[in-house]
Write a protein that holds these residues in place. Structure first.
Motif, PDB file in Angstrom:
ATOM      1  N   THR A 187       0.853  -1.189   0.000  1.00 13.27           N
ATOM      2  CA  THR A 187       0.000   0.000   0.000  1.00 13.27           C
ATOM      3  C   THR A 187       0.885   1.233   0.000  1.00 13.27           C
ATOM      4  OG1 THR A 187      -0.126   0.055   2.418  1.00 13.27           O
ATOM      5  CG2 THR A 187      -1.859  -1.165   1.276  1.00 13.27           C
ATOM      6  N   GLY A 188       0.309   2.371  -0.328  1.00 13.01           N
ATOM      7  CA  GLY A 188       1.042   3.636  -0.286  1.00 13.01           C
ATOM      8  C   GLY A 188       2.307   3.625  -1.110  1.00 13.01           C
TER       9      GLY A 188
ATOM     10  N   ALA B 198       5.053   1.925   0.837  1.00 16.17           N
ATOM     11  CA  ALA B 198       5.344   2.432   2.190  1.00 16.17           C
ATOM     12  C   ALA B 198       4.634   1.636   3.272  1.00 16.17           C
ATOM     13  CB  ALA B 198       4.949   3.902   2.299  1.00 16.17           C
ATOM     14  N   GLY B 199       3.673   0.806   2.875  1.00 19.85           N
ATOM     15  CA  GLY B 199       2.919   0.018   3.840  1.00 19.85           C
ATOM     16  C   GLY B 199       2.467  -1.291   3.238  1.00 19.85           C
ATOM     17  N   ARG B 200       1.693  -2.026   4.038  1.00 27.55           N
ATOM     18  CA  ARG B 200       1.143  -3.307   3.596  1.00 27.55           C
ATOM     19  C   ARG B 200      -0.242  -3.480   4.203  1.00 27.55           C
ATOM     20  NH1 ARG B 200       5.081  -8.168   4.800  1.00 27.55           N
ATOM     21  NH2 ARG B 200       3.776  -8.155   6.634  1.00 27.55           N
TER      22      ARG B 200
ATOM     23  N   GLN C  39      -3.132  -3.269   8.941  1.00 32.92           N
ATOM     24  CA  GLN C  39      -2.652  -2.208   8.058  1.00 32.92           C
ATOM     25  C   GLN C  39      -1.314  -1.787   8.669  1.00 32.92           C
ATOM     26  OE1 GLN C  39      -3.845  -0.875   5.221  1.00 32.92           O
ATOM     27  NE2 GLN C  39      -5.515  -2.338   5.245  1.00 32.92           N
ATOM     28  N   GLU C  40      -0.264  -1.848   7.872  1.00 34.28           N
ATOM     29  CA  GLU C  40       1.080  -1.658   8.398  1.00 34.28           C
ATOM     30  C   GLU C  40       1.822  -0.526   7.696  1.00 34.28           C
ATOM     31  OE1 GLU C  40       1.624  -6.445   9.203  1.00 34.28           O
ATOM     32  OE2 GLU C  40       2.534  -5.549   7.412  1.00 34.28           O
ATOM     33  N   THR C  41       2.791   0.024   8.414  1.00 36.18           N
ATOM     34  CA  THR C  41       3.722   0.993   7.859  1.00 36.18           C
ATOM     35  C   THR C  41       5.113   0.378   7.915  1.00 36.18           C
ATOM     36  OG1 THR C  41       2.439   2.908   8.556  1.00 36.18           O
ATOM     37  CG2 THR C  41       4.785   3.267   8.178  1.00 36.18           C
ATOM     38  N   ILE C  42       5.822   0.408   6.796  1.00 38.87           N
ATOM     39  CA  ILE C  42       7.197  -0.096   6.763  1.00 38.87           C
ATOM     40  C   ILE C  42       8.068   0.898   7.536  1.00 38.87           C
ATOM     41  CG2 ILE C  42       9.132  -0.829   5.315  1.00 38.87           C
ATOM     42  CD1 ILE C  42       6.426  -2.439   4.954  1.00 38.87           C
TER      43      ILE C  42
ATOM     44  N   TYR D  30       8.182  -3.524  10.207  1.00 39.52           N
ATOM     45  CA  TYR D  30       6.928  -2.816   9.972  1.00 39.52           C
ATOM     46  C   TYR D  30       6.129  -2.731  11.268  1.00 39.52           C
ATOM     47  CZ  TYR D  30       6.072  -7.778   9.130  1.00 39.52           C
ATOM     48  OH  TYR D  30       6.085  -9.145   9.208  1.00 39.52           O
ATOM     49  N   ARG D  31       5.398  -1.634  11.366  1.00 40.99           N
ATOM     50  CA  ARG D  31       4.538  -1.362  12.521  1.00 40.99           C
ATOM     51  C   ARG D  31       3.094  -1.604  12.098  1.00 40.99           C
ATOM     52  NH1 ARG D  31       5.022   4.454  13.528  1.00 40.99           N
ATOM     53  NH2 ARG D  31       3.561   4.637  11.806  1.00 40.99           N
TER      54      ARG D  31
ATOM     55  N   ASP E 202      -0.495  -0.421  12.237  1.00 36.63           N
ATOM     56  CA  ASP E 202      -1.206   0.823  12.538  1.00 36.63           C
ATOM     57  C   ASP E 202      -2.667   0.591  12.870  1.00 36.63           C
ATOM     58  OD1 ASP E 202       1.024   2.514  12.031  1.00 36.63           O
ATOM     59  OD2 ASP E 202       0.688   2.244   9.888  1.00 36.63           O
TER      60      ASP E 202
END
Length: 161
Positions: free
Chosen positions: A57-58, A61-63, A74-77, A88-89, A91
């Protein structure tokens, strides 16, 4: 319903109330393992049995990740270090009780290939922390199965060249 989790930073991997850490040795080189983790996100379900779908995603930038049983993330790298680290965090998630979560994959070269260390760092109420500790053997089994699956996947790619 998905809930927003606390936006932890990379140091959470060392300070989280619950840290599940697992290691495995793979015959593939670190760059190939890193590519499978960080670049070929949509292939995760082919080697990680707990993962139903994984979508960048993004613009990468995310997954968005769905697990068996219906858990969604929903994650942020947070870290992209080719050949050595991918983190990854989480969110947002529908996982009950989780307040914060970060996962880190560390890769180190070995004479035979790569040592993979996966850390799942989690915070939540006392009941969740207890459940996570009880689930540790099952999570470890899932990790080991995934690493065997990843090794087979990478070996078949190498053989196909």
């Amino acid at each position: 319903m998905a809930r927003r989790l606390s936006p932890v930073e990379l140091d959470f991997v060392e300070t989280a109330p619950v840290r599940l850490v697992f290691t495995a040795e793979l015959a593939a080189p670190p760059d190939a393992v890193y590519k499978a983790l960080a670049d070929d996100v949509e292939d995760w379900p082919s080697w990680f049995g707990a993962v139903v779908s994984a979508t960048p995603t993004g613009g990468g930038a995310g997954r968005a990740v769905r697990l068996r049983g219906g858990t969604r993330f929903q994650e942020t790298i947070m870290a992209r270090e080719p050949g050595s680290r991918y983190a990854y965090r989480v969110d947002e998630s529908n996982a009950p009780g989780v307040r914060a979560m970060l996962e880190e994959w560390r890769l180190a070269p070995t004479p035979e290939g790569t040592r993979v260390r996966w850390t799942m760092a989690v915070d939540g109420p006392a009941a969740l922390r207890t459940v996570m500790r009880v689930l540790r053997p099952g999570v470890g089994r899932s990790f080991r199965d995934a690493m065997r699956g990843l090794e087979r996947r990478l070996a078949s790619r190498t053989a196909g060249r």
